[in-house]
Design a protein around this motif. Sequence first.
Motif, PDB file in Angstrom:
ATOM      1  N   HIS A   7       0.830  -1.209   0.000  1.00  0.00           N
ATOM      2  CA  HIS A   7       0.000   0.000   0.000  1.00  0.00           C
ATOM      3  C   HIS A   7       0.866   1.261   0.000  1.00  0.00           C
ATOM      4  CE1 HIS A   7      -4.197   1.177   0.248  1.00  0.00           C
ATOM      5  NE2 HIS A   7      -3.898   2.126   1.121  1.00  0.00           N
ATOM      6  N   GLY A   8       2.036   1.177  -0.621  1.00  0.00           N
ATOM      7  CA  GLY A   8       2.946   2.319  -0.672  1.00  0.00           C
ATOM      8  C   GLY A   8       3.866   2.428   0.520  1.00  0.00           C
ATOM      9  N   LEU A   9       3.686   1.576   1.511  1.00  0.00           N
ATOM     10  CA  LEU A   9       4.493   1.663   2.729  1.00  0.00           C
ATOM     11  C   LEU A   9       5.976   1.405   2.435  1.00  0.00           C
ATOM     12  CD1 LEU A   9       3.492   2.160   5.663  1.00  0.00           C
ATOM     13  CD2 LEU A   9       3.917  -0.250   6.103  1.00  0.00           C
ATOM     14  N   GLU A  10       6.251   0.521   1.490  1.00  0.00           N
ATOM     15  CA  GLU A  10       7.647   0.204   1.170  1.00  0.00           C
ATOM     16  C   GLU A  10       8.401   1.443   0.702  1.00  0.00           C
ATOM     17  OE1 GLU A  10      10.215  -3.204  -1.184  1.00  0.00           O
ATOM     18  OE2 GLU A  10       8.187  -2.748  -1.910  1.00  0.00           O
ATOM     19  N   ALA A  11       7.755   2.264  -0.128  1.00  0.00           N
ATOM     20  CA  ALA A  11       8.414   3.485  -0.601  1.00  0.00           C
ATOM     21  C   ALA A  11       8.622   4.473   0.539  1.00  0.00           C
ATOM     22  CB  ALA A  11       7.581   4.123  -1.711  1.00  0.00           C
ATOM     23  N   ALA A  12       7.639   4.589   1.426  1.00  0.00           N
ATOM     24  CA  ALA A  12       7.771   5.509   2.563  1.00  0.00           C
ATOM     25  C   ALA A  12       8.920   5.090   3.481  1.00  0.00           C
ATOM     26  CB  ALA A  12       6.453   5.549   3.342  1.00  0.00           C
ATOM     27  N   ILE A  13       9.081   3.801   3.663  1.00  0.00           N
ATOM     28  CA  ILE A  13      10.179   3.297   4.494  1.00  0.00           C
ATOM     29  C   ILE A  13      11.516   3.543   3.799  1.00  0.00           C
ATOM     30  CG2 ILE A  13      11.213   1.211   5.472  1.00  0.00           C
ATOM     31  CD1 ILE A  13       8.319   0.173   5.855  1.00  0.00           C
ATOM     32  N   ALA A  14      11.560   3.302   2.496  1.00  0.00           N
ATOM     33  CA  ALA A  14      12.795   3.518   1.743  1.00  0.00           C
ATOM     34  C   ALA A  14      13.225   4.983   1.775  1.00  0.00           C
ATOM     35  CB  ALA A  14      12.602   3.065   0.297  1.00  0.00           C
ATOM     36  N   GLU A  15      12.263   5.900   1.841  1.00  0.00           N
ATOM     37  CA  GLU A  15      12.567   7.328   1.886  1.00  0.00           C
ATOM     38  C   GLU A  15      12.874   7.819   3.304  1.00  0.00           C
ATOM     39  OE1 GLU A  15       9.159   9.147   0.144  1.00  0.00           O
ATOM     40  OE2 GLU A  15       9.656   8.497  -1.899  1.00  0.00           O
ATOM     41  N   GLY A  16      12.799   6.930   4.284  1.00  0.00           N
ATOM     42  CA  GLY A  16      13.108   7.298   5.655  1.00  0.00           C
ATOM     43  C   GLY A  16      11.976   7.943   6.423  1.00  0.00           C
ATOM     44  N   ARG A  17      10.761   7.929   5.889  1.00  0.00           N
ATOM     45  CA  ARG A  17       9.631   8.533   6.584  1.00  0.00           C
ATOM     46  C   ARG A  17       9.153   7.689   7.766  1.00  0.00           C
ATOM     47  NH1 ARG A  17       8.260  12.864   3.857  1.00  0.00           N
ATOM     48  NH2 ARG A  17       8.769  12.964   1.619  1.00  0.00           N
ATOM     49  N   LEU A  18       9.386   6.397   7.677  1.00  0.00           N
ATOM     50  CA  LEU A  18       9.004   5.484   8.751  1.00  0.00           C
ATOM     51  C   LEU A  18      10.250   4.764   9.223  1.00  0.00           C
ATOM     52  CD1 LEU A  18       5.773   3.969   7.151  1.00  0.00           C
ATOM     53  CD2 LEU A  18       5.969   5.932   8.669  1.00  0.00           C
ATOM     54  N   SER A  19      10.622   4.996  10.473  1.00  0.00           N
ATOM     55  CA  SER A  19      11.874   4.416  10.963  1.00  0.00           C
ATOM     56  C   SER A  19      11.757   3.812  12.355  1.00  0.00           C
ATOM     57  CB  SER A  19      12.977   5.490  10.984  1.00  0.00           C
ATOM     58  OG  SER A  19      12.571   6.589  11.796  1.00  0.00           O
ATOM     59  N   ASP A  20      10.573   3.904  12.967  1.00  0.00           N
ATOM     60  CA  ASP A  20      10.413   3.348  14.307  1.00  0.00           C
ATOM     61  C   ASP A  20       8.932   3.048  14.549  1.00  0.00           C
ATOM     62  OD1 ASP A  20       9.231   5.841  14.740  1.00  0.00           O
ATOM     63  OD2 ASP A  20      10.978   6.642  15.778  1.00  0.00           O
ATOM     64  N   ALA A  21       8.652   2.501  15.713  1.00  0.00           N
ATOM     65  CA  ALA A  21       7.293   2.092  16.030  1.00  0.00           C
ATOM     66  C   ALA A  21       6.330   3.277  16.048  1.00  0.00           C
ATOM     67  CB  ALA A  21       7.274   1.383  17.387  1.00  0.00           C
ATOM     68  N   ALA A  22       6.756   4.405  16.574  1.00  0.00           N
ATOM     69  CA  ALA A  22       5.874   5.567  16.680  1.00  0.00           C
ATOM     70  C   ALA A  22       5.451   6.081  15.309  1.00  0.00           C
ATOM     71  CB  ALA A  22       6.563   6.674  17.474  1.00  0.00           C
ATOM     72  N   SER A  23       6.391   6.169  14.387  1.00  0.00           N
ATOM     73  CA  SER A  23       6.053   6.675  13.058  1.00  0.00           C
ATOM     74  C   SER A  23       5.164   5.692  12.300  1.00  0.00           C
ATOM     75  CB  SER A  23       7.322   6.976  12.257  1.00  0.00           C
ATOM     76  OG  SER A  23       8.157   5.836  12.152  1.00  0.00           O
TER      77      SER A  23
END
Length: 249
Positions: free
Chosen positions: A60-76
């Motif tokens: 659902h696009g999450l892979e791209a968000a993680i690759a861009e560093g937008r998601l890096s921990d449990a809180a995000s």
Amino acid sequence: MPARTSLATAMRTITATTIITGMTTTTTEAAGEADRRAALLRLLTWLSPAFPVGAFGWSHGLEAAIAEGRLSDAASVRGWIAALVTRGSGWNDLVLFAVAYRCAAARDEAGLAEVGELALALAGSAERRAETAALGEAFAAAAAPWSETDAAPYPLAVARVAAANGVLLGDALVAFAHAFAANLLSVAVRLVPLGQSQAVAVSRELEPALLAAARQAEAASLDDLGQAALWSDIAAMRHETLQPRLFRS
């Protein structure tokens, strides 16, 4: 003496009627409880990660968000998923689910067709359109033992089968919201990565958002569609050219 006999007979009749009525009520309640448990069992089956729809292959696009560093921990991750469910694509899916369920229950095929067109139009990228279409097609095929239904966007496919099997709308919405969040959380476990204990904590923290969204969607109409999770939409678009990648969206 005859009067006493009539009174005794009447009392026995009243007692027997009371017993029979009580037994009927108890039997009806037991049948209703059995139906609710059967509906719960079906929901657990249909929205289990083991049900063969292939949801594990879509992020659902999450892979791209993680690759861009937008998601890096449990809180995000928790914030991202909560935003999707309450004011993003997850919210729209819940509204579409609720409207489709009511149309299916009323045998309103024209209404279902309208909702299906909206579901595809609301997919903000080619991959999201492919995601909802592929999951819906796979679900319709896998759920055939419970209800024969045509392929449709994913929330519609699940809603139609739920309505045909007597599953309560509120319960179905909670289960669908949970499955949506759980699949995204499983992506984060693999890619952020998150530890299992962190993922479990996030799952617990998401409960209020999931329950609130499901409750609001239960009474929603097509007028309540809309979203404001723009970064998620952008991430879904950017995923189309992401290399390397593990997921189809």
